[in-house]
Design a protein around this motif. Structure first.
Motif, PDB file in Angstrom:
ATOM      1  N   TYR A   4       0.827  -1.190   0.000  1.00 13.22           N
ATOM      2  CA  TYR A   4       0.000   0.000   0.000  1.00 13.22           C
ATOM      3  C   TYR A   4       0.868   1.249   0.000  1.00 13.22           C
ATOM      4  N   ALA A   5       0.379   2.277  -0.683  1.00 15.18           N
ATOM      5  CA  ALA A   5       0.991   3.601  -0.644  1.00 15.18           C
ATOM      6  C   ALA A   5      -0.084   4.591  -0.235  1.00 15.18           C
ATOM      7  N   ARG A  11      -5.497   5.297   0.334  1.00 19.38           N
ATOM      8  CA  ARG A  11      -4.544   4.220   0.604  1.00 19.38           C
ATOM      9  C   ARG A  11      -4.587   3.247  -0.567  1.00 19.38           C
ATOM     10  N   THR A  12      -3.615   3.364  -1.458  1.00 21.63           N
ATOM     11  CA  THR A  12      -3.653   2.711  -2.761  1.00 21.63           C
ATOM     12  C   THR A  12      -2.826   1.441  -2.788  1.00 21.63           C
ATOM     13  N   TRP A  13      -3.486   0.355  -3.189  1.00 22.45           N
ATOM     14  CA  TRP A  13      -2.790  -0.921  -3.359  1.00 22.45           C
ATOM     15  C   TRP A  13      -2.114  -0.946  -4.726  1.00 22.45           C
ATOM     16  N   TYR A  14      -0.891  -1.449  -4.771  1.00 18.13           N
ATOM     17  CA  TYR A  14      -0.199  -1.582  -6.048  1.00 18.13           C
ATOM     18  C   TYR A  14       0.722  -2.788  -6.008  1.00 18.13           C
ATOM     19  N   GLU A  15       1.057  -3.261  -7.193  1.00 22.60           N
ATOM     20  CA  GLU A  15       2.000  -4.361  -7.361  1.00 22.60           C
ATOM     21  C   GLU A  15       3.092  -3.933  -8.330  1.00 22.60           C
ATOM     22  N   GLU A  53      -4.165  -0.166  -8.120  1.00 21.98           N
ATOM     23  CA  GLU A  53      -5.626  -0.349  -8.171  1.00 21.98           C
ATOM     24  C   GLU A  53      -6.262   0.941  -7.662  1.00 21.98           C
ATOM     25  N   ARG A  54      -7.117   1.538  -8.469  1.00 22.18           N
ATOM     26  CA  ARG A  54      -7.649   2.857  -8.171  1.00 22.18           C
ATOM     27  C   ARG A  54      -8.620   2.841  -6.989  1.00 22.18           C
ATOM     28  N   ARG A  55      -8.923   4.008  -6.491  1.00 21.99           N
ATOM     29  CA  ARG A  55      -9.871   4.175  -5.390  1.00 21.99           C
ATOM     30  C   ARG A  55     -11.158   3.395  -5.667  1.00 21.99           C
ATOM     31  N   ALA A  56     -11.620   2.653  -4.665  1.00 21.48           N
ATOM     32  CA  ALA A  56     -12.842   1.840  -4.737  1.00 21.48           C
ATOM     33  C   ALA A  56     -12.723   0.665  -5.691  1.00 21.48           C
ATOM     34  N   HIS A  57     -11.507   0.296  -6.060  1.00 24.60           N
ATOM     35  CA  HIS A  57     -11.268  -0.850  -6.939  1.00 24.60           C
ATOM     36  C   HIS A  57     -10.300  -1.816  -6.268  1.00 24.60           C
ATOM     37  N   GLY A  58     -10.562  -3.103  -6.445  1.00 24.01           N
ATOM     38  CA  GLY A  58      -9.628  -4.098  -5.934  1.00 24.01           C
ATOM     39  C   GLY A  58      -9.370  -3.962  -4.451  1.00 24.01           C
ATOM     40  N   HIS A  59      -8.097  -3.938  -4.091  1.00 23.33           N
ATOM     41  CA  HIS A  59      -7.684  -3.864  -2.691  1.00 23.33           C
ATOM     42  C   HIS A  59      -7.659  -2.437  -2.148  1.00 23.33           C
ATOM     43  N   ALA A  73      -7.273  10.423 -11.991  1.00 21.43           N
ATOM     44  CA  ALA A  73      -6.063  10.909 -12.645  1.00 21.43           C
ATOM     45  C   ALA A  73      -5.151  11.602 -11.629  1.00 21.43           C
ATOM     46  N   GLY A  74      -5.758  12.341 -10.693  1.00 20.53           N
ATOM     47  CA  GLY A  74      -4.960  12.954  -9.636  1.00 20.53           C
ATOM     48  C   GLY A  74      -4.249  11.914  -8.789  1.00 20.53           C
ATOM     49  N   ASP A  75      -4.936  10.809  -8.506  1.00 22.78           N
ATOM     50  CA  ASP A  75      -4.304   9.711  -7.771  1.00 22.78           C
ATOM     51  C   ASP A  75      -3.139   9.127  -8.573  1.00 22.78           C
ATOM     52  N   THR A  76      -3.315   9.038  -9.887  1.00 20.61           N
ATOM     53  CA  THR A  76      -2.262   8.484 -10.735  1.00 20.61           C
ATOM     54  C   THR A  76      -1.048   9.403 -10.760  1.00 20.61           C
ATOM     55  N   VAL A  77      -1.275  10.704 -10.804  1.00 17.45           N
ATOM     56  CA  VAL A  77      -0.164  11.665 -10.714  1.00 17.45           C
ATOM     57  C   VAL A  77       0.591  11.475  -9.409  1.00 17.45           C
ATOM     58  N   ALA A  78      -0.148  11.347  -8.307  1.00 18.57           N
ATOM     59  CA  ALA A  78       0.495  11.138  -7.005  1.00 18.57           C
ATOM     60  C   ALA A  78       1.270   9.826  -6.984  1.00 18.57           C
TER      61      ALA A  78
END
Length: 270
Positions: A4-5, A11-15, A53-59, A73-78
């Motif tokens: 998570y980041a 709080r964004t899950w990523y792999e 995985e974006r807000r309200a998606h996946g984990h 898109a703002g989340d993606t920039v961050a």
């Protein structure tokens, strides 16, 4: 490997996997990173692949208020700034393609090259082959079963929260995105526009997207639908890798590329 980041309250899950230049994969609406399963091995062999995985998606948990492509898109920039640490290639599928376009508009310095697959720049009533299909979609409808299962299997908010997310996503599809010809022409990242010949988006809308972008290539995959990355994985991977590798397109009889106008795009966008 997943983690998570904390990105501006989301709080964004990523792999991540692979090595090389950074490449960010942006999944479709109501989907998870699992839907990129056919692409991950081939792309990770050449790139450092990041899969948020974006807000309200996946984990990634939901947030309060309406859902919007602009916020995603703002989340993606961050994510690019704090996790990737700089510019990257973007590959976006469906909603992920919309998010990629908006990210490139907001922060062109963070986007190198893009691939958008089955993406639209206008809301569903203006871009879908069958816009009334949204009228049949409810959180409990049969057409949402696949997405319900993905959500229930991954969401930290639990399956009972699904109706709240699904309702807001359907509302978003009805009214967003709202880009115009000027917005498309302002996207400077070289972009491959990809679609199946039986996509959710009309071919006319996809052609308008292609023509409206300043520097674009178009790929229409025969015998394929909105799920073309699953249906034609080897072909899709090859075209993604070819595009990301760069280089100018040289043809024997150029027309649009012979004397491309500076604006708007390389042709008229509806």
């Amino acid at each position: 490997m997943g983690d998570y980041a904390d990105l501006a309250g989301v709080r964004t899950w990523y792999e991540t996997e692979g090595f090389g230049d950074p490449l960010v994969l942006l999944h479709g609406g109501l989907c998870t990173n699992d839907t990129w399963g056919a692409q991950r091995p081939g792309l990770a062999a050449s790139y450092r692949v990041h899969l948020p995985e974006r807000r309200a998606h996946g984990h990634t948990p939901d947030v309060e208020g309406p859902l919007s492509y602009t916020d995603m898109a703002g989340d993606t920039v961050a994510f690019l700034e704090s996790v990737v640490g700089g510019p990257a290639h973007l590959v976006g599928w469906s909603d992920g393609g919309v998010v990629a376009l908006l990210t490139a508009l907001a922060r062109p310095d963070l986007v190198r090259r893009m691939v958008v697959i089955g993406a639209n720049f206008r809301p569903a009533p203006e871009s879908f082959v069958a816009p009334k299909m949204l009228d049949a979609l409810t959180p409990d409808s049969a057409g949402m079963a696949f997405f319900r299962e993905l959500y229930a299997a991954a969401s930290p908010d639990g399956p009972d929260h699904w109706p709240a997310v699904a309702t807001r996503m359907i509302d978003m599809w009805r009214t967003q995105p709202t880009l115009d010809a000027g917005d498309l022409a302002a996207v400077r990242a070289p972009t491959l526009v990809m679609t199946g010949d039986d996509d959710l988006m009309t071919l006319e809308h996809t052609a308008a997207l292609y023509r409206g972008l300043h520097d674009a290539r178009l790929a229409v995959i025969p015998g394929a639908s909105h799920l073309v990355p699953l249906e034609r994985p080897a072909e899709v991977d090859r075209m993604i890798l070819d595009h990301l590798a760069g280089g100018e397109s040289e043809t024997m009889m150029p027309v649009l590329r012979a004397h491309p106008p500076e604006s708007p795009g390389r042709g008229a966008a509806a």
